[in-house]
Design a protein around this motif. Structure first.
Motif, PDB file in Angstrom:
ATOM      1  N   VAL A  67       2.267   1.890  -3.519  1.00  0.00           N
ATOM      2  CA  VAL A  67       1.136   2.346  -4.433  1.00  0.00           C
ATOM      3  C   VAL A  67       1.078   3.840  -4.217  1.00  0.00           C
ATOM      4  N   PHE A  68       1.119   4.077  -2.713  1.00  0.00           N
ATOM      5  CA  PHE A  68       0.807   5.510  -2.421  1.00  0.00           C
ATOM      6  C   PHE A  68       1.881   6.334  -2.857  1.00  0.00           C
ATOM      7  N   ALA A 119      -0.002   3.197 -10.905  1.00  0.00           N
ATOM      8  CA  ALA A 119       0.728   2.859  -9.633  1.00  0.00           C
ATOM      9  C   ALA A 119       0.578   1.668  -9.210  1.00  0.00           C
ATOM     10  N   THR A 120      -0.584   1.255  -9.332  1.00  0.00           N
ATOM     11  CA  THR A 120      -1.008  -0.099  -8.865  1.00  0.00           C
ATOM     12  C   THR A 120      -0.577  -1.368  -9.657  1.00  0.00           C
ATOM     13  N   TRP A 159      -3.272   6.402  -9.656  1.00  0.00           N
ATOM     14  CA  TRP A 159      -3.573   5.406  -8.582  1.00  0.00           C
ATOM     15  C   TRP A 159      -3.503   3.993  -9.391  1.00  0.00           C
ATOM     16  N   TYR A 163       3.490  10.529  -9.642  1.00  0.00           N
ATOM     17  CA  TYR A 163       2.430  10.515 -10.948  1.00  0.00           C
ATOM     18  C   TYR A 163       1.646  11.645 -10.955  1.00  0.00           C
ATOM     19  N   THR A 222       1.752   6.840  -6.833  1.00  0.00           N
ATOM     20  CA  THR A 222       0.784   7.440  -7.229  1.00  0.00           C
ATOM     21  C   THR A 222       1.245   9.111  -6.993  1.00  0.00           C
ATOM     22  N   THR A 223       1.743   9.456  -5.824  1.00  0.00           N
ATOM     23  CA  THR A 223       2.057  11.062  -5.495  1.00  0.00           C
ATOM     24  C   THR A 223       3.095  11.250  -6.462  1.00  0.00           C
ATOM     25  N   SER A 239       9.554   3.264  -2.742  1.00  0.00           N
ATOM     26  CA  SER A 239       8.527   2.407  -3.216  1.00  0.00           C
ATOM     27  C   SER A 239       9.076   0.847  -3.563  1.00  0.00           C
ATOM     28  N   ILE A 242       0.787  -1.093   0.174  1.00  0.00           N
ATOM     29  CA  ILE A 242       0.038  -0.042   0.045  1.00  0.00           C
ATOM     30  C   ILE A 242       0.597   1.339   0.027  1.00  0.00           C
ATOM     31  N   PRO A 246      -5.422  12.145 -10.334  1.00  0.00           N
ATOM     32  CA  PRO A 246      -5.117  11.112  -9.155  1.00  0.00           C
ATOM     33  C   PRO A 246      -5.759   9.759  -9.423  1.00  0.00           C
ATOM     34  N   PHE A 247      -6.926   9.703 -10.128  1.00  0.00           N
ATOM     35  CA  PHE A 247      -7.500   8.169 -10.287  1.00  0.00           C
ATOM     36  C   PHE A 247      -6.354   7.614 -11.231  1.00  0.00           C
TER      37      PHE A 247
END
Length: 370
Positions: free
Chosen positions: A115-116, A247-248, A244, A122, A119-120, A301, A112, A240-241
């Protein structure tokens, strides 16, 4: 000054990764109604201890920063005396699914976190190399397929797949190729030459090199990036979406590749010289911290993914070992005895110390050999 930055970045790296891992255990334990006696960052005699009047948990900072632990109320621990009123809060009295969840929550927290962090990166936007290839070495596979300087990789797919996936950067291409190499599957690239003509190039599974510490598989393939002027770099910035989701997918892909490389250490397909220890982590933490916060978060990460995967290895002393005990209980209907677990713990401790010493030896050879 550089040594100070490296040391500070190393401590910060371990603090973040270890804290998230242990907090995963802590949060799952509290949600399952298990009493947490201690949350420790580091090993050894505590240097700092804090205990709130409103909480039963003791928060400690210890001098050896190579890990941490969460101590739970547990009737199997001979050093603990459990009051009758606290029996329902003991780890060993909980149903199997809750005990397994508490154990698995540590590695899950690492994934997790990865991924966070990605995401930050990107969402903020990150500069990346375009997937443009340099002239391949004369004896490489790409050279034999006719690839030349300046070919732009537009999309890629595994040989067994039908649909191409767009390649947005060299970093994306690099991980996709590593996925193909470690899975021993051929792949197809859709490329564009300088004149704008597009065509596909197929790399067969029989042509793929192995992951080795002595030879660079990308040089053997002949898939190497051109380093263009700064003005030609790409800026990858997503909402953001989308960030995410991307990133996932990245974390899943990196986890697959890392897991295969770890398995290769057992089968001999990967060299044990690839193992890195605390000096390698400190070196990378220092270098990426000096490059900027995005490079540092990217390194963080990948390290978090590695820690998550490492803890899932089914060895005693690791979370994976406890999950293996839980699997045995699920299948057989009975728990492994405490005595047998203690014997396994001793064996696991010896194995982990051996692996740690090997990783440290590799570090010393890597950084101090002439």
């Amino acid at each position: 000054m550089q040594a100070l930055i490296t040391f500070a970045a190393f401590l910060l790296t371990l603090c973040i990764v270890v804290c998230f891992h242990e907090f995963g255990h802590f949060l799952a334990a509290r949600l399952c109604g298990v009493k947490v006696l201690r949350f420790s960052l580091g090993f050894g005699k505590p240097l700092f201890v804090f205990k709130s009047r409103h909480s039963a948990t003791e928060w400690t900072l210890a001098p050896i920063p190579l890990g941490g632990y969460v101590r739970l109320l547990d009737g199997r621990d001979p050093q603990q005396t459990i009051q009758q009123s606290e029996q329902s809060q003991a780890f060993d009295t909980k149903p199997l699914w809750q005990r397994a969840l508490i154990v698995f929550a540590g590695p899950l927290a690492n994934f997790i976190l990865a991924v966070f962090l990605l995401t930050t990166i990107y969402v903020a936007g990150v500069v990346q190399l375009p997937a443009r290839l340099q002239a391949p070495p004369a004896d490489s596979i790409a050279a034999s397929l006719g690839i030349t300087q300046g070919y732009q990789v537009l999309a890629w797919r595994m040989q067994a797949d039908n649909d191409f996936e767009p390649v947005i950067s060299w970093n994306a291409l690099r991980w996709n190729v590593m996925d193909a190499i470690t899975s021993k599957e051929g792949f197809v690239l859709r490329v564009q030459d300088a004149s704008g003509r597009q065509f596909t190039t197929e790399f067969l599974s029989s042509q793929l090199p192995s992951m080795s510490s002595s030879e660079d598989p990308f040089s053997q393939l002949g898939i190497l990036p051109v380093i263009p002027p700064v003005s030609e770099y790409l800026n990858l910035k997503l909402d953001p979406f989308s960030a995410w989701v991307y990133a996932t997918k990245r974390v899943y892909l990196i986890s697959k590749v890392s897991l295969r490389l770890m398995g290769g250490l057992l089968t001999g397909e990967s060299s044990l010289k690839q193992l890195g220890g605390p000096l390698s982590i400190a070196n990378m933490a220092g270098k990426t911290a000096q490059l900027g916060w995005q490079a540092y978060l990217a390194f963080l990460s990948i390290l978090s993914i590695s820690i998550g995967l490492l803890n899932l290895v089914p060895l005693p002393m690791l979370d994976g070992g406890q999950l293996l005990y839980d699997a045995w209980e699920l299948v057989s209907g009975k728990r492994i005895s405490t005595t047998l677990q203690e014997q396994f713990q001793k064996l696991g401790f010896i194995l982990l110390i051996s692996i740690s010493l090997l990783a440290l030896f590799n570090d010393l050879q890597r950084y101090f050999s002439p």
